[in-house]
Write an enzyme that holds these catalytic residues in place. Structure first.
Site, PDB file in Angstrom:
ATOM      1  N   HIS A 144       0.818  -1.217   0.000  1.00 62.05           N
ATOM      2  CA  HIS A 144       0.000   0.000   0.000  1.00 62.05           C
ATOM      3  C   HIS A 144       0.851   1.266   0.000  1.00 62.05           C
ATOM      4  O   HIS A 144       0.325   2.371   0.083  1.00 62.05           O
ATOM      5  CB  HIS A 144      -0.913  -0.027   1.236  1.00 62.05           C
ATOM      6  CG  HIS A 144      -2.081   0.885   1.161  1.00 62.05           C
ATOM      7  ND1 HIS A 144      -2.314   1.881   2.080  1.00 62.05           N
ATOM      8  CD2 HIS A 144      -3.106   0.954   0.276  1.00 62.05           C
ATOM      9  CE1 HIS A 144      -3.423   2.524   1.779  1.00 62.05           C
ATOM     10  NE2 HIS A 144      -3.920   1.986   0.691  1.00 62.05           N
ATOM     11  N   LYS A 146       3.054   4.360  -1.317  1.00 62.72           N
ATOM     12  CA  LYS A 146       3.108   5.207  -2.513  1.00 62.72           C
ATOM     13  C   LYS A 146       4.360   6.059  -2.395  1.00 62.72           C
ATOM     14  O   LYS A 146       4.406   7.004  -1.596  1.00 62.72           O
ATOM     15  CB  LYS A 146       1.879   6.109  -2.637  1.00 62.72           C
ATOM     16  CG  LYS A 146       0.553   5.358  -2.756  1.00 62.72           C
ATOM     17  CD  LYS A 146      -0.130   5.275  -1.432  1.00 62.72           C
ATOM     18  CE  LYS A 146      -1.515   4.658  -1.602  1.00 62.72           C
ATOM     19  NZ  LYS A 146      -2.138   4.374  -0.295  1.00 62.72           N
ATOM     20  N   ASP A 151      16.314  10.995  -8.732  1.00 67.69           N
ATOM     21  CA  ASP A 151      17.760  11.257  -8.624  1.00 67.69           C
ATOM     22  C   ASP A 151      18.291  11.013  -7.212  1.00 67.69           C
ATOM     23  O   ASP A 151      19.313  11.587  -6.820  1.00 67.69           O
ATOM     24  CB  ASP A 151      18.083  12.696  -9.056  1.00 67.69           C
ATOM     25  CG  ASP A 151      17.950  12.893 -10.552  1.00 67.69           C
ATOM     26  OD1 ASP A 151      17.975  11.888 -11.283  1.00 67.69           O
ATOM     27  OD2 ASP A 151      17.808  14.052 -10.991  1.00 67.69           O
ATOM     28  N   HIS A 317      -9.845  11.082   1.620  1.00 67.30           N
ATOM     29  CA  HIS A 317      -8.925   9.952   1.537  1.00 67.30           C
ATOM     30  C   HIS A 317      -7.635  10.199   2.321  1.00 67.30           C
ATOM     31  O   HIS A 317      -6.738   9.370   2.332  1.00 67.30           O
ATOM     32  CB  HIS A 317      -8.595   9.675   0.058  1.00 67.30           C
ATOM     33  CG  HIS A 317      -7.922   8.374  -0.200  1.00 67.30           C
ATOM     34  ND1 HIS A 317      -6.587   8.266  -0.548  1.00 67.30           N
ATOM     35  CD2 HIS A 317      -8.381   7.094  -0.166  1.00 67.30           C
ATOM     36  CE1 HIS A 317      -6.266   7.001  -0.731  1.00 67.30           C
ATOM     37  NE2 HIS A 317      -7.332   6.261  -0.500  1.00 67.30           N
ATOM     38  N   LYS A 319      -4.882  10.462   5.220  1.00 66.45           N
ATOM     39  CA  LYS A 319      -4.551   9.659   6.392  1.00 66.45           C
ATOM     40  C   LYS A 319      -3.674  10.534   7.287  1.00 66.45           C
ATOM     41  O   LYS A 319      -2.488  10.737   7.004  1.00 66.45           O
ATOM     42  CB  LYS A 319      -3.776   8.400   6.007  1.00 66.45           C
ATOM     43  CG  LYS A 319      -4.482   7.501   4.961  1.00 66.45           C
ATOM     44  CD  LYS A 319      -3.991   7.790   3.575  1.00 66.45           C
ATOM     45  CE  LYS A 319      -4.341   6.705   2.567  1.00 66.45           C
ATOM     46  NZ  LYS A 319      -5.731   6.331   2.485  1.00 66.45           N
ATOM     47  N   ASP A 324      -1.516  16.171  20.307  1.00 65.00           N
ATOM     48  CA  ASP A 324      -1.096  17.274  21.185  1.00 65.00           C
ATOM     49  C   ASP A 324      -0.422  18.426  20.437  1.00 65.00           C
ATOM     50  O   ASP A 324       0.387  19.161  21.031  1.00 65.00           O
ATOM     51  CB  ASP A 324      -0.143  16.759  22.270  1.00 65.00           C
ATOM     52  CG  ASP A 324      -0.824  15.804  23.240  1.00 65.00           C
ATOM     53  OD1 ASP A 324      -2.069  15.809  23.311  1.00 65.00           O
ATOM     54  OD2 ASP A 324      -0.103  15.039  23.910  1.00 65.00           O
TER      55      ASP A 324
END
Length: 400
Positions: A144, A146, A151, A317, A319, A324
């Site tokens: 999962h 990404k 370079d 979507h 995440k 704090d």
């Protein structure tokens, strides 16, 4: 005959469960050890696909030596083909180009596109092919992550995959809210190690030992970043520790909210300690089971005093977790059991950067202004098929 058929189906289900549980036990007892320490890095936040892909593609066009790309999902659509054209052009000029996609997540990618990429010099691999033993367990594992590295100096990581929906062009889901980071500095060295590890795993079809898991790397005294890399089973401890350590505020944004028993219990205890807990999920659903699967947890937390919001300006979507106002997690992992126990995930953690964390926190609360408030009555008013999906979802929680 009916009884025999039912017995065969029951036996098949039992075998699948045994396969899954044995595979999980074997894999989680021998996780690849990544132990990156806090390091230095600079970071830029993207909240829209248009902005992200413009900057990322421009960096790819300027590549001089290498481009390494890992996406969970790539498509056959125009935005995907735009990236493929860049990769082919750079490979033809002598740049080393590697593209890796998840086997299941990108299963629909056309063979003709793959062959065209390879004909132009792009190295291509599918990650996490299902295999024996424990076929059903491996069938449910996903890479999962990404990640893009250009370079060996510039990295990208976050929630965006590659497809028109991530540009807000899906007519059902509408505008797409997500978070993605552009990274420079020493943190990119960590990304390189993770990509090379995943590439070797995909190439050999087996687990390999990371070339450098970061264990012996010195921590940066003034570092503000840490890369949490998990491979099925380790992320639960991290999330639970963060929640237990919270002193005043926990903010969670996730498209899928299906916490494990320990994660849920930690949130309940936080509320009992007087911690402010705010959760944001999408009001729209992109899966028939994951939203109703969240309802029992959301209702219970609401009754304990959590503030829960349903994002209603498109699909949410992102995440993100902010603890704090001192720790900010923006990565690939959802707050669900699949991300915690099955997937390969990668989560950059930013600490003690007040300016950046406040900017993410402000963006979070801006999105709350575009959200509806969750109430048990709203859940009660859901359509019958949604309630039935919620019952079915209970059976599939380990896979959601």
């Amino acid at each position: 005959m009916v009884l025999i058929s039912l017995a065969i189906v029951a036996l098949f289900i039992v075998l699948l469960v045994i396969d899954f549980e044995l595979g999980k036990r074997v894999y989680q007892n021998n996780p690849p050890p990544f132990n990156f320490k806090r390091t230095q890095g600079e970071y830029q936040l993207f909240k829209t696909g248009d902005e992200l892909f413009k900057v990322m593609f421009d960096d790819m066009k300027r590549a001089k030596s290498s481009i390494d790309i890992m996406f969970f999902i790539v498509r056959n659509d125009d935005i995907s083909k735009k990236m493929y054209d860049i990769l082919k052009q750079k490979a033809q000029t002598g740049v080393k180009v590697r593209l890796m996609v998840d086997f299941i997540g990108s299963y629909s990618l056309k063979r003709s596109i793959i062959e065209d990429l390879q004909d132009h010099g792009v190295q291509f691999l599918r990650s996490n092919r299902p295999r024996f033993p424990y076929f059903f367990y491996h069938l449910n594992r996903r890479n999962h992550r990404k990640v893009a590295i250009i370079d060996n100096r510039t990295g990208y990581v976050g929630g965006y995959n590659l497809g028109k929906e991530y540009l807000g062009e899906d007519p059902k889901l509408g505008p797409w809210r997500d978070y993605h980071l552009k990274l420079t500095g020493d943190i990119v060295l960590n990304l390189i190690e993770v990509f090379n590890y995943d590439w070797e795993c995909a190439k050999t079809g087996k687990k390999v030992t990371p070339a450098n898991n970061g264990e012996n790397w010195p921590a940066a005294r003034n570092g503000s970043m840490e890369l949490v890399v998990t491979d099925g089973g380790q992320l639960e401890d991290t999330f639970v520790d963060w929640i237990h350590d919270a002193q005043s505020e926990i903010l969670i944004g996730t498209p899928y909210f299906i916490p494990s028993k320990r994660m849920f219990a930690a949130l309940v205890k936080a509320l009992e300690r007087g911690i402010t807990v705010t959760i944001m999920i999408p009001k729209k659903a992109d899966h028939p089971l994951v939203r109703p699967a969240a309802f029992p947890f959301l209702k219970a937390l609401y009754q304990q005093g959590a503030s829960i919001h349903l994002y209603d300006l498109g699909f949410y979507h992102a995440k993100v977790m902010i603890i704090d106002q001192k720790l900010c997690d923006i990565g690939t992992a959802n707050f669900d059991r699949r991300s915690v126990f099955l997937n390969k995930e990668i989560n950059p953690i930013i600490v003690n950067d007040d300016t950046f964390i406040q900017s993410v926190r402000s963006a979070y609360f801006d999105d709350i202004e575009k959200s509806d408030i969750f109430t048990p009555q709203w859940m009660k008013d859901q359509a019958l098929h949604t309630k039935i999906s919620g019952v079915i979802a209970r059976l599939f929680r380990p896979l959601l």
